[in-house]
Structures are given as C-alpha cells and as structure tokens.
Design a protein around this motif. Structure first.
Motif, PDB file in Angstrom:
ATOM      1  N   SER A 104      -9.537  -0.996  -3.693  1.00 56.95           N
ATOM      2  CA  SER A 104      -8.353  -1.233  -4.952  1.00 56.95           C
ATOM      3  C   SER A 104      -7.449  -2.543  -4.216  1.00 56.95           C
ATOM      4  CB  SER A 104      -7.653  -0.137  -5.224  1.00 56.95           C
ATOM      5  OG  SER A 104      -6.866   0.195  -4.167  1.00 56.95           O
ATOM      6  N   ARG A 155      -0.891  -5.803 -11.217  1.00 56.79           N
ATOM      7  CA  ARG A 155      -1.950  -5.460 -11.666  1.00 56.79           C
ATOM      8  C   ARG A 155      -2.653  -4.631 -10.678  1.00 56.79           C
ATOM      9  NH1 ARG A 155      -3.794  -9.850 -13.026  1.00 56.79           N
ATOM     10  NH2 ARG A 155      -5.689 -10.124 -11.619  1.00 56.79           N
ATOM     11  N   GLU A 157      -6.269  -3.330  -9.603  1.00 59.60           N
ATOM     12  CA  GLU A 157      -7.752  -3.141 -10.058  1.00 59.60           C
ATOM     13  C   GLU A 157      -8.615  -2.516  -8.767  1.00 59.60           C
ATOM     14  OE1 GLU A 157      -9.032  -7.136 -10.402  1.00 59.60           O
ATOM     15  OE2 GLU A 157      -7.943  -7.598 -12.271  1.00 59.60           O
ATOM     16  N   SER A 158      -9.776  -1.970  -9.215  1.00 57.00           N
ATOM     17  CA  SER A 158     -10.779  -1.581  -8.262  1.00 57.00           C
ATOM     18  C   SER A 158     -11.968  -1.527  -9.220  1.00 57.00           C
ATOM     19  CB  SER A 158     -10.377   0.132  -8.068  1.00 57.00           C
ATOM     20  OG  SER A 158     -11.436   0.553  -7.368  1.00 57.00           O
ATOM     21  N   ASN A 161     -12.356  -2.968 -12.519  1.00 59.57           N
ATOM     22  CA  ASN A 161     -11.890  -2.331 -13.546  1.00 59.57           C
ATOM     23  C   ASN A 161     -10.151  -2.356 -13.287  1.00 59.57           C
ATOM     24  OD1 ASN A 161     -14.045  -1.274 -14.712  1.00 59.57           O
ATOM     25  ND2 ASN A 161     -14.263   0.086 -12.891  1.00 59.57           N
ATOM     26  N   VAL A 162      -9.394  -2.534 -14.269  1.00 60.31           N
ATOM     27  CA  VAL A 162      -8.015  -2.507 -14.363  1.00 60.31           C
ATOM     28  C   VAL A 162      -7.538  -1.255 -14.537  1.00 60.31           C
ATOM     29  CG1 VAL A 162      -5.895  -3.630 -15.002  1.00 60.31           C
ATOM     30  CG2 VAL A 162      -7.897  -5.104 -15.003  1.00 60.31           C
TER      31      VAL A 162
END
Length: 261
Positions: A104, A155, A157-158, A161-162
């Motif tokens: 992430s 923000r 993310e991983s 995907n947010v």
C-alpha cells in the motif's frame, strides 16, 4: 558668519523657487504595471530557497502635485503565488477492512495559494535644484496583508485500488502596518531619459510569521534602498522600471507605464 549662512540659505531657496517655474520634472501622473515581490523570510518566496516562487501581480501608483513644492502620492498592489508538492511513501497503516497489505502507498498532495495586497498613502515636499534635477522628501503610511489558503489531499492506494481519500483545508491571514520616510533624487539625463534613486527608513508593526519572522504586535525596523529609470515614449506616456530593497525581508521589482496629466 551668521549673515553668510543666512544669505546662503536665502540664495538656495531663491534658486529653488526659480527652478520650480521651469522644471521639466512633473509629479502629476498615474502609473499601472507589473510587480514582483520576494518575501525573504518565507521559505517559499525566498530567492535562496530551492522551492522559490515569488509573488506576481499588478501595481497602481498615483502622484498629484498640490503646489510648487507639495504633493501627495498613493499606491496599491495585488499579487499572488501558488505552489504545490506531492509526497509518497509506503504505508504500514491498516486498510479500512483491518488488513495490512504489503504494497500500500500513501499519497499526500499539498497546494498553497498565497496573496499579498499592499497600499500606502503619503505626503511629500519637492525641492527643485534645476530644470532637470529635483529632490523630494515623503512620509508614507501603509498596510500589507498576506492571505494563505492551504489544501492537503491524502490518498491511500493498494494494487491500483483507492481505499481512502481525505481532504483538509486551512486559511489564515496576517497584516502589517508600515510607516516610511524616504528621500529621492530625480534627474533627467536627456529630455526623454530619467534616472532616480532613493534611501529611506521603514517601520513595520503587527506582523506574523508569513511576512517576517516576528510575533504579533512586535515591530521591525528596515533600511530601504530603491533605484529606477524611465523613458518618455511621448510627451504624456513614459515607461518606468524600478527596484526596491527593504533590508532583510523583501525585494520589489516593478515595470509600468506612466501617464502624465
């Protein structure tokens, strides 16, 4: 001895009075142009800072001669600077579902908008030494205001995907009063080309960290130097440029068109 001094003084004022009637230097004009200001005590607007970006905007100057030796002057300017930065790093915080992903990333995007407004009004005395040379002495009062608007967007993310987005806003403003005493010399090299230079003293009061590094209600004393040139395009229209150095906290450069009335 005292009679010689008195005679010299009367002679000087006689020369000055005679020059007033034939002077080629006018103090009746309005000026509109571009201004760039660097506040050196702020990391973002300091020319020595790697993230430097100065204030850009417009300036309006007005001067009106009331009599042979007295005049009033005023100035207003509005400028702004915008800058942004993005920071990313690997996150070890849990996702909203409570899991700890191994890949992430946190993104932090910061945007800052700063506006600088300044105005001053003054009253001055003109002493003409010849048709082409004059010295003026002016006392000014002014006010400056810096308004800062900051926006921070986060923000998480991983794997593309947010998972989380948040936004915070912060606004603040700081104001300073100023008192200025300046002596300026103006000289015509030719009928079209003028040079001028001045020296003065400025006292700031009620400033904050965005303007100079002082606590509110404290004062700052500053030495002021300025120099300028102007070129007459026509009898009424002149192009003027000037640069002002105000001790430890600011540099101001302007380029403007001046209209004599």
């Amino acid at each position: 001895m005292k009679y010689a001094v008195l005679a010299g003084t009367l002679s000087l004022f006689s020369i000055t009075a005679g020059a007033n009637q034939t002077s080629l230097l006018s103090y009746d004009y309005v000026e509109v142009g571009y201004t760039k200001t660097d506040i050196k005590s702020n990391d973002k607007t300091n020319p020595d800072s790697p993230s430097y970006s100065g204030y850009d905007g417009y300036v309006i100057n007005l001067s009106k001669q009331l009599s042979e030796n007295w005049y009033v002057t005023g100035s207003y300017s509005q400028s702004r600077v915008d800058y942004s930065s993005t920071t990313t790093f690997t996150s070890f915080a849990p996702l909203p579902d409570g899991t700890y992903p191994s890949n992430s990333t946190d993104f932090y995007h910061e945007t800052t908008d700063m506006s600088l407004s300044r105005y001053n009004v003054g009253f001055g005395y003109i002493q003409h030494f010849s048709r082409k040379t004059s010295v003026d002495y002016v006392l000014k009062y002014g006010k400056s205001k810096i308004k800062t608007e900051e926006t921070l967007v986060h923000r998480l993310e991983s794997d593309g995907n947010v998972f989380d987005v948040s936004k915070t806003n912060n606004e603040r403003s700081e104001t300073a009063d100023s008192y200025e005493v300046t002596v300026q010399i103006r000289h015509l090299l030719t009928e079209q080309f003028e040079v001028n230079a001045g020296v003065g003293y400025e006292r700031l009061h009620g400033v904050g960290t965005g303007y100079v590094r002082l606590h509110d209600a404290e004062s700052e004393n500053n030495f002021l130097l300025k120099a300028g040139i102007s070129y007459a395009v026509t009898d009424k229209v002149t192009f003027a440029a000037s640069y002002s150095y105000i001790d430890e906290y600011a540099d101001i450069a302007t380029a403007a068109f001046r209209y004599y009335f």
